[in-house]
Write a protein that holds these residues in place. Structure first.
Motif, PDB file in Angstrom:
ATOM      1  N   ILE A 235     -67.915  43.912 -54.119  1.00  0.00           N
ATOM      2  CA  ILE A 235     -67.776  43.938 -55.573  1.00  0.00           C
ATOM      3  C   ILE A 235     -66.969  42.708 -55.945  1.00  0.00           C
ATOM      4  O   ILE A 235     -65.832  42.548 -55.516  1.00  0.00           O
ATOM      5  CB  ILE A 235     -67.101  45.238 -56.043  1.00  0.00           C
ATOM      6  N   GLY A 236     -67.581  41.836 -56.728  1.00  0.00           N
ATOM      7  CA  GLY A 236     -67.004  40.526 -57.030  1.00  0.00           C
ATOM      8  C   GLY A 236     -65.746  40.579 -57.875  1.00  0.00           C
ATOM      9  O   GLY A 236     -65.449  41.582 -58.535  1.00  0.00           O
ATOM     10  N   GLU A 237     -65.037  39.469 -57.877  1.00  0.00           N
ATOM     11  CA  GLU A 237     -63.795  39.341 -58.632  1.00  0.00           C
ATOM     12  C   GLU A 237     -64.025  39.617 -60.113  1.00  0.00           C
ATOM     13  O   GLU A 237     -64.961  39.101 -60.721  1.00  0.00           O
ATOM     14  CB  GLU A 237     -63.242  37.921 -58.456  1.00  0.00           C
ATOM     15  N   GLY A 238     -63.179  40.477 -60.684  1.00  0.00           N
ATOM     16  CA  GLY A 238     -63.239  40.764 -62.113  1.00  0.00           C
ATOM     17  C   GLY A 238     -64.415  41.621 -62.552  1.00  0.00           C
ATOM     18  O   GLY A 238     -64.609  41.834 -63.746  1.00  0.00           O
ATOM     19  N   ALA A 239     -65.207  42.130 -61.619  1.00  0.00           N
ATOM     20  CA  ALA A 239     -66.354  42.970 -61.983  1.00  0.00           C
ATOM     21  C   ALA A 239     -65.877  44.341 -62.461  1.00  0.00           C
ATOM     22  O   ALA A 239     -64.806  44.813 -62.077  1.00  0.00           O
ATOM     23  CB  ALA A 239     -67.290  43.129 -60.793  1.00  0.00           C
ATOM     24  N   ILE A 240     -66.692  44.979 -63.285  1.00  0.00           N
ATOM     25  CA  ILE A 240     -66.393  46.312 -63.798  1.00  0.00           C
ATOM     26  C   ILE A 240     -67.563  47.220 -63.427  1.00  0.00           C
ATOM     27  O   ILE A 240     -68.713  46.906 -63.739  1.00  0.00           O
ATOM     28  CB  ILE A 240     -66.198  46.296 -65.321  1.00  0.00           C
ATOM     29  N   ILE A 241     -67.252  48.333 -62.760  1.00  0.00           N
ATOM     30  CA  ILE A 241     -68.269  49.302 -62.359  1.00  0.00           C
ATOM     31  C   ILE A 241     -68.057  50.563 -63.186  1.00  0.00           C
ATOM     32  O   ILE A 241     -66.957  51.128 -63.195  1.00  0.00           O
ATOM     33  CB  ILE A 241     -68.168  49.644 -60.853  1.00  0.00           C
ATOM     34  N   GLY A 242     -69.103  51.032 -63.867  1.00  0.00           N
ATOM     35  CA  GLY A 242     -69.003  52.212 -64.709  1.00  0.00           C
ATOM     36  C   GLY A 242     -68.792  53.486 -63.907  1.00  0.00           C
ATOM     37  O   GLY A 242     -69.176  53.579 -62.739  1.00  0.00           O
ATOM     38  N   ALA A 243     -68.185  54.473 -64.541  1.00  0.00           N
ATOM     39  CA  ALA A 243     -67.902  55.751 -63.893  1.00  0.00           C
ATOM     40  C   ALA A 243     -69.192  56.403 -63.416  1.00  0.00           C
ATOM     41  O   ALA A 243     -70.216  56.391 -64.099  1.00  0.00           O
ATOM     42  CB  ALA A 243     -67.177  56.675 -64.857  1.00  0.00           C
ATOM     43  N   GLY A 244     -69.148  56.971 -62.214  1.00  0.00           N
ATOM     44  CA  GLY A 244     -70.280  57.703 -61.669  1.00  0.00           C
ATOM     45  C   GLY A 244     -71.395  56.843 -61.106  1.00  0.00           C
ATOM     46  O   GLY A 244     -72.433  57.368 -60.708  1.00  0.00           O
ATOM     47  N   ALA A 245     -71.198  55.542 -61.043  1.00  0.00           N
ATOM     48  CA  ALA A 245     -72.234  54.652 -60.526  1.00  0.00           C
ATOM     49  C   ALA A 245     -72.369  54.805 -59.009  1.00  0.00           C
ATOM     50  O   ALA A 245     -71.434  55.222 -58.333  1.00  0.00           O
ATOM     51  CB  ALA A 245     -71.903  53.202 -60.868  1.00  0.00           C
ATOM     52  N   VAL A 246     -73.548  54.461 -58.501  1.00  0.00           N
ATOM     53  CA  VAL A 246     -73.786  54.409 -57.059  1.00  0.00           C
ATOM     54  C   VAL A 246     -74.131  52.961 -56.741  1.00  0.00           C
ATOM     55  O   VAL A 246     -75.208  52.477 -57.085  1.00  0.00           O
ATOM     56  CB  VAL A 246     -74.928  55.355 -56.625  1.00  0.00           C
ATOM     57  N   VAL A 247     -73.192  52.266 -56.097  1.00  0.00           N
ATOM     58  CA  VAL A 247     -73.337  50.832 -55.838  1.00  0.00           C
ATOM     59  C   VAL A 247     -73.980  50.649 -54.462  1.00  0.00           C
ATOM     60  O   VAL A 247     -73.377  50.954 -53.447  1.00  0.00           O
ATOM     61  CB  VAL A 247     -71.975  50.108 -55.912  1.00  0.00           C
ATOM     62  N   THR A 248     -75.219  50.148 -54.452  1.00  0.00           N
ATOM     63  CA  THR A 248     -75.970  49.977 -53.211  1.00  0.00           C
ATOM     64  C   THR A 248     -76.132  48.520 -52.815  1.00  0.00           C
ATOM     65  O   THR A 248     -76.504  48.231 -51.683  1.00  0.00           O
ATOM     66  CB  THR A 248     -77.367  50.609 -53.332  1.00  0.00           C
ATOM     67  N   LYS A 249     -75.884  47.590 -53.773  1.00  0.00           N
ATOM     68  CA  LYS A 249     -76.016  46.155 -53.510  1.00  0.00           C
ATOM     69  C   LYS A 249     -74.775  45.436 -54.031  1.00  0.00           C
ATOM     70  O   LYS A 249     -74.042  45.975 -54.866  1.00  0.00           O
ATOM     71  CB  LYS A 249     -77.245  45.595 -54.227  1.00  0.00           C
TER      72      LYS A 249
END
Length: 63
Positions: free
Chosen positions: A25-39
């Motif tokens: 997960i890159g610098e300063g990135a924002i991931i939303g709640a409940g997401a499934v990060v596969t890439k």
């Protein structure tokens, strides 16, 4: 599969998010709640969903 997860400086990850092995997960990135990060998620982007998709690029900010 066993692989390290890399969460770069200044990244924000919402509650209930699942990050799969080997993902960065890159610098300063924002991931939303409940997401499934596969890439990998690029720096300074917002990603949401299942699987997580980048929906917006945000301006670089001071961390």
């Amino acid at each position: 599969m066993v692989a390290p997860i890399h969460i770069c400086r200044g990244a924000h990850i919402g509650m209930g998010t699942i990050v799969m092995p080997g993902v960065t997960i890159g610098e300063g990135a924002i991931i939303g709640a409940g997401a499934v990060v596969t890439k990998d998620i690029p720096p300074y982007t917002i990603a949401v969903g299942c699987p997580a998709k980048v929906i917006k690029t945000i301006p670089q900010r001071e961390i």
